[in-house]
Design a protein around this motif. Structure first.
Motif, mmCIF file in Angstrom:
data_model
loop_
_atom_site.group_PDB
_atom_site.id
_atom_site.type_symbol
_atom_site.label_atom_id
_atom_site.label_comp_id
_atom_site.label_asym_id
_atom_site.label_seq_id
_atom_site.Cartn_x
_atom_site.Cartn_y
_atom_site.Cartn_z
ATOM 1 N N UNK A 88 0.829 -1.209 0.000
ATOM 2 C CA UNK A 88 0.000 0.000 0.000
ATOM 3 C C UNK A 88 0.863 1.258 0.000
ATOM 4 N N UNK A 89 0.768 2.028 -1.078
ATOM 5 C CA UNK A 89 1.439 3.328 -1.171
ATOM 6 C C UNK A 89 0.523 4.305 -1.890
ATOM 7 N N UNK A 90 0.723 5.577 -1.642
ATOM 8 C CA UNK A 90 0.011 6.632 -2.357
ATOM 9 C C UNK A 90 1.040 7.356 -3.199
ATOM 10 N N UNK A 91 1.029 7.092 -4.490
ATOM 11 C CA UNK A 91 2.023 7.691 -5.383
ATOM 12 C C UNK A 91 1.699 9.135 -5.726
ATOM 13 N N UNK A 92 0.612 9.654 -5.187
ATOM 14 C CA UNK A 92 0.221 11.056 -5.342
ATOM 15 C C UNK A 92 0.076 11.462 -6.806
ATOM 16 N N UNK A 93 -0.488 10.569 -7.599
ATOM 17 C CA UNK A 93 -0.752 10.906 -9.000
ATOM 18 C C UNK A 93 -1.950 11.843 -9.085
ATOM 19 N N UNK A 94 -1.927 12.712 -10.076
ATOM 20 C CA UNK A 94 -3.098 13.539 -10.349
ATOM 21 C C UNK A 94 -3.727 13.038 -11.645
ATOM 22 N N UNK A 95 -5.049 13.104 -11.708
ATOM 23 C CA UNK A 95 -5.763 12.619 -12.892
ATOM 24 C C UNK A 95 -5.338 13.420 -14.116
ATOM 25 N N UNK A 96 -5.209 12.700 -15.238
ATOM 26 C CA UNK A 96 -4.824 13.327 -16.512
ATOM 27 C C UNK A 96 -5.757 12.829 -17.605
ATOM 28 N N UNK A 97 -5.881 13.612 -18.651
ATOM 29 C CA UNK A 97 -6.675 13.195 -19.802
ATOM 30 C C UNK A 97 -5.803 12.296 -20.677
ATOM 31 N N UNK A 98 -6.231 11.048 -20.861
ATOM 32 C CA UNK A 98 -5.426 10.109 -21.657
ATOM 33 C C UNK A 98 -5.648 10.326 -23.153
ATOM 34 N N UNK A 99 -4.800 9.703 -23.975
ATOM 35 C CA UNK A 99 -5.084 9.674 -25.414
ATOM 36 C C UNK A 99 -6.430 8.978 -25.637
ATOM 37 N N UNK A 100 -7.039 9.167 -26.800
ATOM 38 C CA UNK A 100 -8.351 8.570 -27.081
ATOM 39 C C UNK A 100 -8.347 7.055 -26.963
ATOM 40 N N UNK A 101 -7.218 6.443 -27.324
ATOM 41 C CA UNK A 101 -7.096 4.994 -27.305
ATOM 42 C C UNK A 101 -5.833 4.617 -26.538
ATOM 43 N N UNK A 102 -5.957 3.622 -25.666
ATOM 44 C CA UNK A 102 -4.806 3.016 -24.999
ATOM 45 C C UNK A 102 -4.899 1.510 -25.211
ATOM 46 N N UNK A 103 -3.824 0.792 -24.888
ATOM 47 C CA UNK A 103 -3.762 -0.642 -25.157
ATOM 48 C C UNK A 103 -3.323 -1.414 -23.918
ATOM 49 N N UNK A 104 -3.778 -2.665 -23.848
ATOM 50 C CA UNK A 104 -3.370 -3.564 -22.774
ATOM 51 C C UNK A 104 -3.034 -4.911 -23.380
ATOM 52 N N UNK A 105 -1.783 -5.346 -23.198
ATOM 53 C CA UNK A 105 -1.359 -6.646 -23.693
ATOM 54 C C UNK A 105 -1.384 -7.679 -22.589
ATOM 55 N N UNK A 106 -1.865 -8.868 -22.926
ATOM 56 C CA UNK A 106 -1.907 -9.953 -21.951
ATOM 57 C C UNK A 106 -1.872 -11.274 -22.715
ATOM 58 N N UNK A 107 -2.106 -12.365 -22.016
ATOM 59 C CA UNK A 107 -2.106 -13.680 -22.647
ATOM 60 C C UNK A 107 -3.534 -14.141 -22.922
ATOM 61 N N UNK A 108 -3.697 -14.885 -23.990
ATOM 62 C CA UNK A 108 -5.004 -15.420 -24.380
ATOM 63 C C UNK A 108 -5.625 -16.234 -23.248
ATOM 64 N N UNK A 109 -4.798 -16.916 -22.461
ATOM 65 C CA UNK A 109 -5.317 -17.762 -21.377
ATOM 66 C C UNK A 109 -6.130 -16.970 -20.350
ATOM 67 N N UNK A 110 -5.987 -15.639 -20.336
ATOM 68 C CA UNK A 110 -6.732 -14.811 -19.378
ATOM 69 C C UNK A 110 -8.016 -14.205 -19.956
ATOM 70 N N UNK A 111 -8.288 -14.430 -21.242
ATOM 71 C CA UNK A 111 -9.417 -13.734 -21.874
ATOM 72 C C UNK A 111 -10.783 -14.146 -21.331
ATOM 73 N N UNK A 112 -10.966 -15.405 -20.967
ATOM 74 C CA UNK A 112 -12.276 -15.810 -20.411
ATOM 75 C C UNK A 112 -12.596 -14.977 -19.174
ATOM 76 N N UNK A 113 -11.643 -14.862 -18.290
ATOM 77 C CA UNK A 113 -11.820 -14.073 -17.072
ATOM 78 C C UNK A 113 -12.034 -12.591 -17.403
ATOM 79 N N UNK A 114 -11.266 -12.075 -18.347
ATOM 80 C CA UNK A 114 -11.377 -10.663 -18.736
ATOM 81 C C UNK A 114 -12.757 -10.372 -19.300
ATOM 82 N N UNK A 115 -13.287 -11.287 -20.122
ATOM 83 C CA UNK A 115 -14.614 -11.064 -20.705
ATOM 84 C C UNK A 115 -15.747 -11.198 -19.682
ATOM 85 N N UNK A 116 -15.445 -11.757 -18.516
ATOM 86 C CA UNK A 116 -16.444 -11.833 -17.447
ATOM 87 C C UNK A 116 -16.403 -10.600 -16.548
ATOM 88 N N UNK A 117 -15.192 -10.161 -16.189
ATOM 89 C CA UNK A 117 -15.059 -9.108 -15.178
ATOM 90 C C UNK A 117 -14.382 -7.834 -15.667
#
Length: 187
Positions: A88-117
């Motif tokens: 537990x830490x507070x990195x003291x980030x401030x909210x920023x406006x992100x680019x319109x699109x961002x990406x997340x790479x992971x493994x196919x083996x996790x997609x069932x769980x991702x599509x549920x939650x």
């Protein structure tokens, strides 16, 4: 010789990740609420636990780390991991406006769980996102057969999701519900 130096830097970097992100108690570090640790305490305790390094080597490891995982304060008396903590830490980030699109790479083996939650932070403080497909692809390949998700951040911001940007350029968010995910396939 260069290969040995890189191997040593990688070994030190992995150990720093362990003690600055997950287990400061492993070498008896005192971490403040923002994740900062005294550099003198870090060096002293690392030397006690078989990782003999000095300030010059620590600076080189921090400077040359390709993922920019660590940062010093202005006078280099403190050091912390930029993100990815399971403690537990507070990195003291401030909210920023992100680019319109961002990406997340992971493994196919996790997609069932991702599509549920959706994408969940699990033991981390945030879900980590990349500004470009290539970086997400590189991150995702570490976990197995690759899948990359495109995240429509514009719609998320419209629904009051807060995004943060770490010092090393990684975009962070608490969670990403399924409705904001689009699986991307590139040949």
């Amino acid at each position: 010789m260069k290969k040995d130096k890189e191997k040593n830097y990688r070994r030190i970097s992995k150990f720093l990740s362990l003690v600055l992100r997950h287990q400061p108690e492993k070498i008896h570090l005192t971490m403040d609420e923002n994740g900062w640790v005294s550099v003198s305490q870090l060096l002293s305790n690392m030397n006690k636990f078989q990782h003999k390094i000095g300030m010059e080597l620590l600076e080189e490891v921090v400077e040359t780390n390709e993922k920019k995982r660590f940062a010093f304060n202005e006078d280099k008396t403190k050091i912390r991991a930029n993100q990815g903590h399971s403690v537990q830490v507070d990195l003291a980030y401030t909210a920023k406006t992100p680019p319109e699109i961002l990406y997340h790479g992971t493994a196919i083996k996790f997609t069932d769980s991702i599509y549920k939650t959706g994408l969940q932070k699990k033991k981390r403080h945030h879900v980590h996102l990349s500004k470009d497909f290539e970086t997400a692809e590189k991150v995702g390949r570490r976990h197995g057969q690759l899948v990359v998700f495109e995240i429509n951040t514009t719609k998320m911001v419209a629904e009051n999701f807060k995004f943060f940007k770490s010092e090393n350029g990684v975009w962070l968010v608490e969670e990403i519900p399924v409705k904001f995910l689009k699986e991307i396939h590139r040949d």
